[in-house]
Design an enzyme around this catalytic site. Sequence first.
Site, mmCIF file in Angstrom:
data_model
loop_
_atom_site.group_PDB
_atom_site.id
_atom_site.type_symbol
_atom_site.label_atom_id
_atom_site.label_comp_id
_atom_site.label_asym_id
_atom_site.label_seq_id
_atom_site.Cartn_x
_atom_site.Cartn_y
_atom_site.Cartn_z
ATOM 1 N N GLY A 40 -33.572 -37.324 -7.633
ATOM 2 C CA GLY A 40 -32.436 -36.407 -7.586
ATOM 3 C C GLY A 40 -31.193 -36.973 -6.920
ATOM 4 O O GLY A 40 -30.301 -36.231 -6.534
ATOM 5 N N ASN B 164 -39.792 -31.847 -15.238
ATOM 6 C CA ASN B 164 -39.878 -30.967 -14.070
ATOM 7 C C ASN B 164 -38.557 -30.225 -13.998
ATOM 8 O O ASN B 164 -37.550 -30.782 -13.576
ATOM 9 C CB ASN B 164 -40.124 -31.783 -12.790
ATOM 10 C CG ASN B 164 -40.107 -30.898 -11.554
ATOM 11 O OD1 ASN B 164 -40.096 -29.670 -11.668
ATOM 12 N ND2 ASN B 164 -40.090 -31.515 -10.390
ATOM 13 N N TRP B 165 -38.604 -28.979 -14.425
ATOM 14 C CA TRP B 165 -37.364 -28.204 -14.496
ATOM 15 C C TRP B 165 -36.947 -27.622 -13.148
ATOM 16 O O TRP B 165 -35.887 -26.985 -13.045
ATOM 17 C CB TRP B 165 -37.522 -27.057 -15.503
ATOM 18 C CG TRP B 165 -37.366 -27.476 -16.933
ATOM 19 C CD1 TRP B 165 -36.959 -28.699 -17.393
ATOM 20 C CD2 TRP B 165 -37.604 -26.662 -18.083
ATOM 21 N NE1 TRP B 165 -36.932 -28.694 -18.761
ATOM 22 C CE2 TRP B 165 -37.315 -27.456 -19.218
ATOM 23 C CE3 TRP B 165 -38.029 -25.355 -18.273
ATOM 24 C CZ2 TRP B 165 -37.434 -26.970 -20.514
ATOM 25 C CZ3 TRP B 165 -38.154 -24.867 -19.568
ATOM 26 C CH2 TRP B 165 -37.858 -25.673 -20.677
ATOM 27 N N LYS B 166 -37.793 -27.768 -12.157
ATOM 28 C CA LYS B 166 -37.453 -27.259 -10.817
ATOM 29 C C LYS B 166 -37.010 -25.784 -10.942
ATOM 30 O O LYS B 166 -37.587 -25.049 -11.729
ATOM 31 C CB LYS B 166 -36.405 -28.162 -10.164
ATOM 32 C CG LYS B 166 -36.857 -29.640 -10.225
ATOM 33 C CD LYS B 166 -36.054 -30.584 -9.415
ATOM 34 C CE LYS B 166 -36.654 -31.992 -9.566
ATOM 35 N NZ LYS B 166 -36.045 -32.975 -8.692
ATOM 36 N N GLY C 157 -36.630 -34.998 -13.915
ATOM 37 C CA GLY C 157 -35.889 -33.832 -13.442
ATOM 38 C C GLY C 157 -34.661 -33.571 -14.299
ATOM 39 O O GLY C 157 -34.759 -33.112 -15.441
ATOM 40 N N HIS D 177 -45.124 -31.964 -4.569
ATOM 41 C CA HIS D 177 -43.845 -32.598 -4.925
ATOM 42 C C HIS D 177 -43.007 -32.831 -3.656
ATOM 43 O O HIS D 177 -43.073 -32.053 -2.703
ATOM 44 C CB HIS D 177 -43.083 -31.700 -5.909
ATOM 45 C CG HIS D 177 -41.869 -32.364 -6.481
ATOM 46 N ND1 HIS D 177 -40.634 -32.290 -5.879
ATOM 47 C CD2 HIS D 177 -41.707 -33.137 -7.579
ATOM 48 C CE1 HIS D 177 -39.763 -32.978 -6.597
ATOM 49 N NE2 HIS D 177 -40.388 -33.508 -7.634
ATOM 50 N N SER E 56 -34.810 -40.324 -11.334
ATOM 51 C CA SER E 56 -33.675 -40.811 -12.115
ATOM 52 C C SER E 56 -34.058 -41.425 -13.463
ATOM 53 O O SER E 56 -33.399 -42.352 -13.944
ATOM 54 C CB SER E 56 -32.854 -41.815 -11.291
ATOM 55 O OG SER E 56 -32.404 -41.200 -10.094
ATOM 56 N N GLU F 182 -43.075 -40.871 -6.837
ATOM 57 C CA GLU F 182 -41.654 -40.489 -6.857
ATOM 58 C C GLU F 182 -41.014 -40.877 -5.535
ATOM 59 O O GLU F 182 -40.923 -40.051 -4.617
ATOM 60 C CB GLU F 182 -41.524 -38.988 -7.081
ATOM 61 C CG GLU F 182 -42.127 -38.538 -8.396
ATOM 62 C CD GLU F 182 -41.845 -37.067 -8.640
ATOM 63 O OE1 GLU F 182 -40.870 -36.785 -9.342
ATOM 64 O OE2 GLU F 182 -42.565 -36.234 -8.114
HETATM 65 P P1 13P Z 1 -34.659 -36.575 -11.141
HETATM 66 O O1 13P Z 1 -35.168 -37.054 -12.482
HETATM 67 O O2 13P Z 1 -33.592 -35.529 -11.261
HETATM 68 O O3 13P Z 1 -34.312 -37.718 -10.240
HETATM 69 O O4 13P Z 1 -35.870 -35.795 -10.430
HETATM 70 C C1 13P Z 1 -37.094 -36.408 -10.357
HETATM 71 C C2 13P Z 1 -38.120 -35.435 -9.976
HETATM 72 O O5 13P Z 1 -38.064 -34.826 -8.916
HETATM 73 C C3 13P Z 1 -39.220 -35.206 -10.914
HETATM 74 O O6 13P Z 1 -40.252 -34.480 -10.342
#
Ligand code: 13P
Length: 266
Positions: A173, A9-11, A234, A95, A213, A167
């Site tokens: 994050g 998930n590159w956001k 992420g 999400h 994470s 999640e």
């Molecule tokens: P991180 O892997 O940066 O914690 O983010 C997780 C996420 O939001 C995946 O959709």
Amino acid sequence: MRKPFIVANWKMHKTVDESVKFVKAIRDQLPDPEEVEVGIAAQAFSLYPMAAAVGKSGLQIIAQNAAAEYSGPYTGEISLRGLHDLGSRYAMLGHIERRRLFGENNAAVSQKVKAALQIGVTPIICTDETMVQKEVNGEIHYVFQQLMSVLHGVSLDQIRRVVISYEPSWAVGVGQHANATLAEEGCRMIRRTIADNYTYEIADKIRILYGGSVNPDNIKEIMAKPDIDGALIGRASLDVDNFLKMVNYAKNEEAQLAKQAPSKKK
Ligand code: 13P
């Protein structure tokens, strides 16, 4: 056996050029798509050029969000009809960041999920809630109210086509280490919730991903858990080498062996 599914998930990261370069850098080093499915959820404007670059790799190009309406006066929204047309087989819906920062509620996510199923795009339904314990007739039940509210009106036939991601907010994050035991517990309870509300057979087949994470150091431990069928990643997915290490986690024999013995615990 449930096929593992590793999703980046590159956001709101990477330009079109960076996204296409990334796809070209990984496409010949991905695992056999018959054994492990790999996808990248990228910004909407990158999906088409990325899809054109995947070649025969089987890489899935995934939307991070979509609207419940297929077309019309919805400025700034992303159409599932358009996604389907470009060959995107999956869309992430609900999400935690969509919920927290853009006010999406269960009813809105539920409409999107049903619209995706209707047009033939598989929703990756994101759930972030912590488990609620309820005592019913002397027994403790875990209740995923958010998930069941989103699944309201999703039929027995449709539920077979969804992917669920767990999640928890404590892990997304925040730079905290993922706790594989708690991750497994959450995914196991989601499977149980599906079994209680649909059937055991469906619950046994549905894929449940864990997100929060995940990184190259912990992915093997996470993927070895019997009820975790994949990861939604992420930060650690933004780097080519890290991503390749994670999608090729299954080269680790231990994880593979553990996956071959599906969970009997429901
Ligand atoms: P991180 O892997 O940066 O914690 O983010 C997780 C996420 O939001 C995946 O959709």
